[in-house]
Design an enzyme around this catalytic site. Structure first.
Site, PDB file in Angstrom:
ATOM      1  N   LYS A  56      67.707  37.190  29.688  1.00  0.00           N
ATOM      2  CA  LYS A  56      68.741  36.208  30.002  1.00  0.00           C
ATOM      3  C   LYS A  56      69.216  36.368  31.446  1.00  0.00           C
ATOM      4  CE  LYS A  56      70.539  35.959  25.260  1.00  0.00           C
ATOM      5  NZ  LYS A  56      71.685  36.292  24.376  1.00  0.00           N
ATOM      6  N   ALA A 102      74.210  39.436  27.816  1.00  0.00           N
ATOM      7  CA  ALA A 102      74.319  40.319  26.655  1.00  0.00           C
ATOM      8  C   ALA A 102      73.640  39.684  25.452  1.00  0.00           C
ATOM      9  CB  ALA A 102      75.783  40.605  26.333  1.00  0.00           C
ATOM     10  N   ASP A 103      73.265  40.539  24.523  1.00  0.00           N
ATOM     11  CA  ASP A 103      72.763  40.086  23.236  1.00  0.00           C
ATOM     12  C   ASP A 103      73.221  41.087  22.187  1.00  0.00           C
ATOM     13  OD1 ASP A 103      70.830  37.955  22.054  1.00  0.00           O
ATOM     14  OD2 ASP A 103      70.402  39.832  21.006  1.00  0.00           O
ATOM     15  N   THR A 104      73.630  40.586  21.030  1.00  0.00           N
ATOM     16  CA  THR A 104      74.143  41.436  19.961  1.00  0.00           C
ATOM     17  C   THR A 104      73.414  41.132  18.665  1.00  0.00           C
ATOM     18  OG1 THR A 104      76.339  41.468  20.991  1.00  0.00           O
ATOM     19  CG2 THR A 104      76.225  42.097  18.669  1.00  0.00           C
ATOM     20  N   GLY A 152      72.993  44.789  23.790  1.00  0.00           N
ATOM     21  CA  GLY A 152      72.366  45.078  25.063  1.00  0.00           C
ATOM     22  C   GLY A 152      73.144  44.323  26.120  1.00  0.00           C
TER      23      GLY A 152
END
Length: 188
Positions: free
Chosen positions: A52, A68-70, A105
């Site tokens: 991203k 971010a990624d969750t 992340g």
């Protein structure tokens, strides 16, 4: 500080970043979020955060990009956003009455630097009845949420404790994000 861009359309990430008093723009990239064979939850969220950030950096080369990624991890399964009511119920059955991990992340990127981290928080969920699941689904809150729940919303009633960063479970671990921003600023 240089132009700051949040690479996410998540209202939760926007609200969390606003808590830090930062001024930023939002640009949400379109990337492939497919899980790769053998990929752990930690590897998955870090890869997506970096992808991203890279996509937005190409559009805005002079900006500082936060991405971010969750996702949730339980029994070596990655639990993302529910695709249907049945999918949400299947996820809730996996986390009901036990602990699971929430991984985010985070990547902060400039044209010269890439700094990323993975943050893990352990969340305990109470045992959910069928009625609990039906009632919670009827609120529409689970739609679009990793693991089909929002700790900052109605789902808080089902969570007796967490170990780690609360903001991580919401979608952006603030302490670690600030540390990455400071690292990038210090290296520029």
């Amino acid at each position: 500080m240089a132009h700051l861009i949040l690479a996410s359309s998540s209202p939760r990430r926007r609200e969390l970043l606003q808590q830090l008093g930062l001024e930023f723009d939002i640009f949400s990239p379109d990337i492939d979020e497919s899980v790769r064979s053998g990929e752990s939850v930690a590897e998955y969220v870090e890869r997506l955060a970096q992808a991203k950030a890279a996509a937005v950096q190409q559009q805005f080369p002079n900006a500082i990009v936060i991405a971010a990624d969750t996702s949730l991890g339980v029994d070596n399964h990655i639990l993302g956003k529910p695709e249907s009511k049945q999918h949400a119920f299947a996820m809730w059955n996996m986390i009901s009455g036990r602990k699971h991990d929430v991984f985010s992340g985070v990547c902060v990127r400039t044209k010269n630097q890439i700094c990323s981290i993975v943050v893990r928080t352990q969340v305990e969920f109470q045992t959910l009845s069928s009625n609990d699941m039906e009632s919670y689904w009827a609120t529409s809150e689970p739609i679009g949420k990793a693991g089909a729940y929002a700790i900052q919303g109605i789902a808080a009633r089902y969570i007796p404790c967490i170990e780690g960063s609360y903001s991580n479970v919401v979608g952006l671990p603030l302490h670690e994000t600030v540390q990455l921003l400071q690292t990038v600023k210090a290296l520029n």
